[in-house]
Motif scaffolding. Structure first.
Motif, PDB file in Angstrom:
ATOM      1  N   LEU A 134       3.062  21.580  47.290  1.00  0.00           N
ATOM      2  CA  LEU A 134       2.869  22.658  46.328  1.00  0.00           C
ATOM      3  C   LEU A 134       2.446  22.153  44.959  1.00  0.00           C
ATOM      4  O   LEU A 134       1.649  22.804  44.274  1.00  0.00           O
ATOM      5  CB  LEU A 134       4.153  23.483  46.206  1.00  0.00           C
ATOM      6  N   VAL A 135       2.973  21.006  44.542  1.00  0.00           N
ATOM      7  CA  VAL A 135       2.643  20.482  43.219  1.00  0.00           C
ATOM      8  C   VAL A 135       1.242  19.880  43.218  1.00  0.00           C
ATOM      9  O   VAL A 135       0.398  20.220  42.392  1.00  0.00           O
ATOM     10  CB  VAL A 135       3.683  19.444  42.767  1.00  0.00           C
ATOM     11  N   ALA A 136       0.973  18.986  44.176  1.00  0.00           N
ATOM     12  CA  ALA A 136      -0.328  18.306  44.210  1.00  0.00           C
ATOM     13  C   ALA A 136      -1.470  19.287  44.434  1.00  0.00           C
ATOM     14  O   ALA A 136      -2.559  19.124  43.886  1.00  0.00           O
ATOM     15  CB  ALA A 136      -0.329  17.230  45.298  1.00  0.00           C
ATOM     16  N   GLU A 137      -1.239  20.328  45.242  1.00  0.00           N
ATOM     17  CA  GLU A 137      -2.295  21.285  45.559  1.00  0.00           C
ATOM     18  C   GLU A 137      -2.263  22.516  44.657  1.00  0.00           C
ATOM     19  O   GLU A 137      -3.002  23.466  44.891  1.00  0.00           O
ATOM     20  CB  GLU A 137      -2.202  21.672  47.035  1.00  0.00           C
ATOM     21  N   ARG A 138      -1.362  22.492  43.661  1.00  0.00           N
ATOM     22  CA  ARG A 138      -1.303  23.544  42.647  1.00  0.00           C
ATOM     23  C   ARG A 138      -1.101  24.930  43.280  1.00  0.00           C
ATOM     24  O   ARG A 138      -1.745  25.909  42.904  1.00  0.00           O
ATOM     25  CB  ARG A 138      -2.557  23.516  41.772  1.00  0.00           C
ATOM     26  N   ILE A 139      -0.163  24.987  44.224  1.00  0.00           N
ATOM     27  CA  ILE A 139       0.167  26.235  44.902  1.00  0.00           C
ATOM     28  C   ILE A 139       1.230  26.981  44.093  1.00  0.00           C
ATOM     29  O   ILE A 139       2.220  26.391  43.663  1.00  0.00           O
ATOM     30  CB  ILE A 139       0.682  25.963  46.329  1.00  0.00           C
ATOM     31  N   ASP A 140       1.052  28.281  43.908  1.00  0.00           N
ATOM     32  CA  ASP A 140       2.034  29.090  43.184  1.00  0.00           C
ATOM     33  C   ASP A 140       3.181  29.529  44.084  1.00  0.00           C
ATOM     34  O   ASP A 140       4.337  29.592  43.651  1.00  0.00           O
ATOM     35  CB  ASP A 140       1.360  30.328  42.584  1.00  0.00           C
ATOM     36  N   VAL A 141       2.863  29.887  45.322  1.00  0.00           N
ATOM     37  CA  VAL A 141       3.890  30.370  46.253  1.00  0.00           C
ATOM     38  C   VAL A 141       3.431  30.063  47.673  1.00  0.00           C
ATOM     39  O   VAL A 141       2.254  30.207  48.012  1.00  0.00           O
ATOM     40  CB  VAL A 141       4.151  31.882  46.054  1.00  0.00           C
ATOM     41  N   ALA A 142       4.372  29.608  48.497  1.00  0.00           N
ATOM     42  CA  ALA A 142       4.082  29.326  49.904  1.00  0.00           C
ATOM     43  C   ALA A 142       5.002  30.160  50.776  1.00  0.00           C
ATOM     44  O   ALA A 142       6.164  30.398  50.427  1.00  0.00           O
ATOM     45  CB  ALA A 142       4.277  27.840  50.205  1.00  0.00           C
ATOM     46  N   ILE A 143       4.490  30.610  51.917  1.00  0.00           N
ATOM     47  CA  ILE A 143       5.296  31.327  52.901  1.00  0.00           C
ATOM     48  C   ILE A 143       5.742  30.312  53.944  1.00  0.00           C
ATOM     49  O   ILE A 143       4.913  29.676  54.593  1.00  0.00           O
ATOM     50  CB  ILE A 143       4.503  32.466  53.570  1.00  0.00           C
ATOM     51  N   ARG A 144       7.051  30.135  54.077  1.00  0.00           N
ATOM     52  CA  ARG A 144       7.599  29.150  55.018  1.00  0.00           C
ATOM     53  C   ARG A 144       8.556  29.829  55.994  1.00  0.00           C
ATOM     54  O   ARG A 144       9.281  30.760  55.634  1.00  0.00           O
ATOM     55  CB  ARG A 144       8.347  28.052  54.250  1.00  0.00           C
ATOM     56  N   MET A 145       8.551  29.308  57.222  1.00  0.00           N
ATOM     57  CA  MET A 145       9.404  29.853  58.273  1.00  0.00           C
ATOM     58  C   MET A 145      10.576  28.917  58.558  1.00  0.00           C
ATOM     59  O   MET A 145      10.427  27.698  58.507  1.00  0.00           O
ATOM     60  CB  MET A 145       8.603  30.025  59.576  1.00  0.00           C
ATOM     61  N   GLY A 146      11.726  29.493  58.893  1.00  0.00           N
ATOM     62  CA  GLY A 146      12.866  28.704  59.326  1.00  0.00           C
ATOM     63  C   GLY A 146      13.740  28.265  58.178  1.00  0.00           C
ATOM     64  O   GLY A 146      13.484  28.557  57.002  1.00  0.00           O
ATOM     65  N   PRO A 147      14.816  27.512  58.510  1.00  0.00           N
ATOM     66  CA  PRO A 147      15.737  27.050  57.470  1.00  0.00           C
ATOM     67  C   PRO A 147      15.053  26.091  56.519  1.00  0.00           C
ATOM     68  O   PRO A 147      14.170  25.325  56.912  1.00  0.00           O
ATOM     69  CB  PRO A 147      16.852  26.360  58.273  1.00  0.00           C
ATOM     70  N   MET A 148      15.455  26.124  55.271  1.00  0.00           N
ATOM     71  CA  MET A 148      14.899  25.216  54.278  1.00  0.00           C
ATOM     72  C   MET A 148      15.490  23.824  54.473  1.00  0.00           C
ATOM     73  O   MET A 148      16.719  23.655  54.485  1.00  0.00           O
ATOM     74  CB  MET A 148      15.195  25.719  52.867  1.00  0.00           C
ATOM     75  N   PRO A 149      14.661  22.790  54.646  1.00  0.00           N
ATOM     76  CA  PRO A 149      15.183  21.451  54.921  1.00  0.00           C
ATOM     77  C   PRO A 149      15.876  20.798  53.741  1.00  0.00           C
ATOM     78  O   PRO A 149      16.630  19.855  53.905  1.00  0.00           O
ATOM     79  CB  PRO A 149      13.921  20.667  55.319  1.00  0.00           C
ATOM     80  N   ASP A 150      15.621  21.294  52.530  1.00  0.00           N
ATOM     81  CA  ASP A 150      16.156  20.678  51.317  1.00  0.00           C
ATOM     82  C   ASP A 150      16.805  21.772  50.475  1.00  0.00           C
ATOM     83  O   ASP A 150      16.168  22.767  50.114  1.00  0.00           O
ATOM     84  CB  ASP A 150      15.022  20.001  50.537  1.00  0.00           C
ATOM     85  N   SER A 151      18.061  21.583  50.135  1.00  0.00           N
ATOM     86  CA  SER A 151      18.775  22.592  49.351  1.00  0.00           C
ATOM     87  C   SER A 151      18.216  22.719  47.939  1.00  0.00           C
ATOM     88  O   SER A 151      18.504  23.687  47.238  1.00  0.00           O
ATOM     89  CB  SER A 151      20.271  22.238  49.279  1.00  0.00           C
ATOM     90  N   GLN A 152      17.421  21.743  47.497  1.00  0.00           N
ATOM     91  CA  GLN A 152      16.845  21.783  46.162  1.00  0.00           C
ATOM     92  C   GLN A 152      15.575  22.642  46.098  1.00  0.00           C
ATOM     93  O   GLN A 152      15.068  22.934  45.019  1.00  0.00           O
ATOM     94  CB  GLN A 152      16.516  20.360  45.683  1.00  0.00           C
TER      95      GLN A 152
END
Length: 305
Positions: A134-152
């Motif tokens: 998201l940072v390198a590709e300058r993405i504002d918002v991503a749609i992700r499926m499933g549990p988040m792998p990182d609590s941060q």
């Protein structure tokens, strides 16, 4: 003193590994990009990029500067976008990342309505079978499926994605219809790849009973939309998401199997690159995704109930 605009140009050239690509993205002449890099190198007193006719590579100093500056520049840009948008209607370019199936079947229907509601917002949609940086590709918002792998990870829950066990009538006429879960061992499975070569694990739930079925897939592909297409073409038995399979089940192009068992739903999140305040366009998009009735008909609720 370093010019922040020159630093921004450097970050784009270093990330894209191309003066031409940076020129196109920044919408400035290539000569201006070159002058910005020259000024920055003169200011810091070291060469940052090695340029050839075909490629751009980073020197050791260039790698160090990119590592230290990329996220800071992104945060600065986000802060400026947010402050400039306070008290205003959503505006600017909204950069969205999503999986191919979700983009083709959900966002392709929703985004035209979203930009009609927000005439000062443009949207750029990047579809991929692998998660974007998201940072390198300058993405504002991503749609992700499933549990988040990182609590941060900064995320907002959008809804639930329901799945069904399906096969085509053609496949079932050739191979028979499984009556119980263990019958799947006599069939060809179609699934997403599993890491480290392990067997696919499908979870079935009925009342208080839970069964985990492990079996290697005969066909695997890293795209849920392609899994769905393979099922339609008689490739075997697999799990298909509600927004893909519900219309096909209704007209008989797919058959739901073991309907007395349910498949646990997958949580859908909107994911953001930083813990910053969200720009008005991002907030508007997330709220639109949660509230829009067409989305709810396909993925926020069980389409077959």
């Amino acid at each position: 003193m370093i010019d922040l605009n020159d630093l921004r140009v450097f970050e784009r050239v270093a990330t894209l590994r191309s003066f031409a690509a940076a020129s196109r993205e920044l919408k400035v002449p290539r000569s201006s990009v070159s002058r910005s890099i020259q000024r920055l190198e003169a200011t810091v007193g070291v060469r940052l990029l090695q340029r050839t006719t075909r490629d751009v590579t980073l020197t050791e100093a260039g790698v160090a500067l990119l590592d230290q500056s990329a996220e800071s520049l992104a945060r600065l840009g986000d802060a400026l976008d947010y402050v400039s948008g306070l008290g205003e209607e959503p505006r600017g370019t909204l950069r969205i990342s999503a999986g191919i199936g979700f983009g083709v079947n959900i966002l392709s229907e929703l985004l035209p309505e979203f930009i009609r509601r927000h005439p000062n917002v443009d949207a750029t949609l990047d579809l991929s079978s692998t998660p974007a940086d998201l940072v390198a590709e300058r993405i504002d918002v991503a749609i992700r499926m499933g549990p988040m792998p990182d609590s941060q990870i900064v995320a907002k829950r959008l809804g639930l994605l329901h799945r069904y066990l399906c096969a085509s009538p053609d496949y079932l006429s050739r191979r028979g219809t499984p009556a119980v879960i263990d019958d799947l061992r006599r069939h060809d499975l179609v699934d997403l790849p599993v890491r480290d070569g392990r067997k696919s694990t499908w979870v079935f739930v009925k009342d208080q009973e839970r069964v985990e079925h492990r079996q290697a897939a005969r066909l695997s592909v890293n795209c849920a939309l392609t899994v769905h297409k393979m099922l339609l073409n008689g490739g075997g038995i697999g799990l298909s998401t509600a927004y893909l399979c519900a219309p096909e089940l209704e007209v008989g192009r797919l058959t739901r199997l073991l309907p007395e068992w349910s498949i646990p739903a997958v949580v859908v999140h909107a994911v953001f690159p930083t813990q910053r305040q969200l720009a008005p366009a991002v907030r508007a998009f997330v709220q639109f995704m949660i509230e829009h009735p067409k989305a709810g008909a396909y993925w926020q609720h069980d389409a077959l109930q």
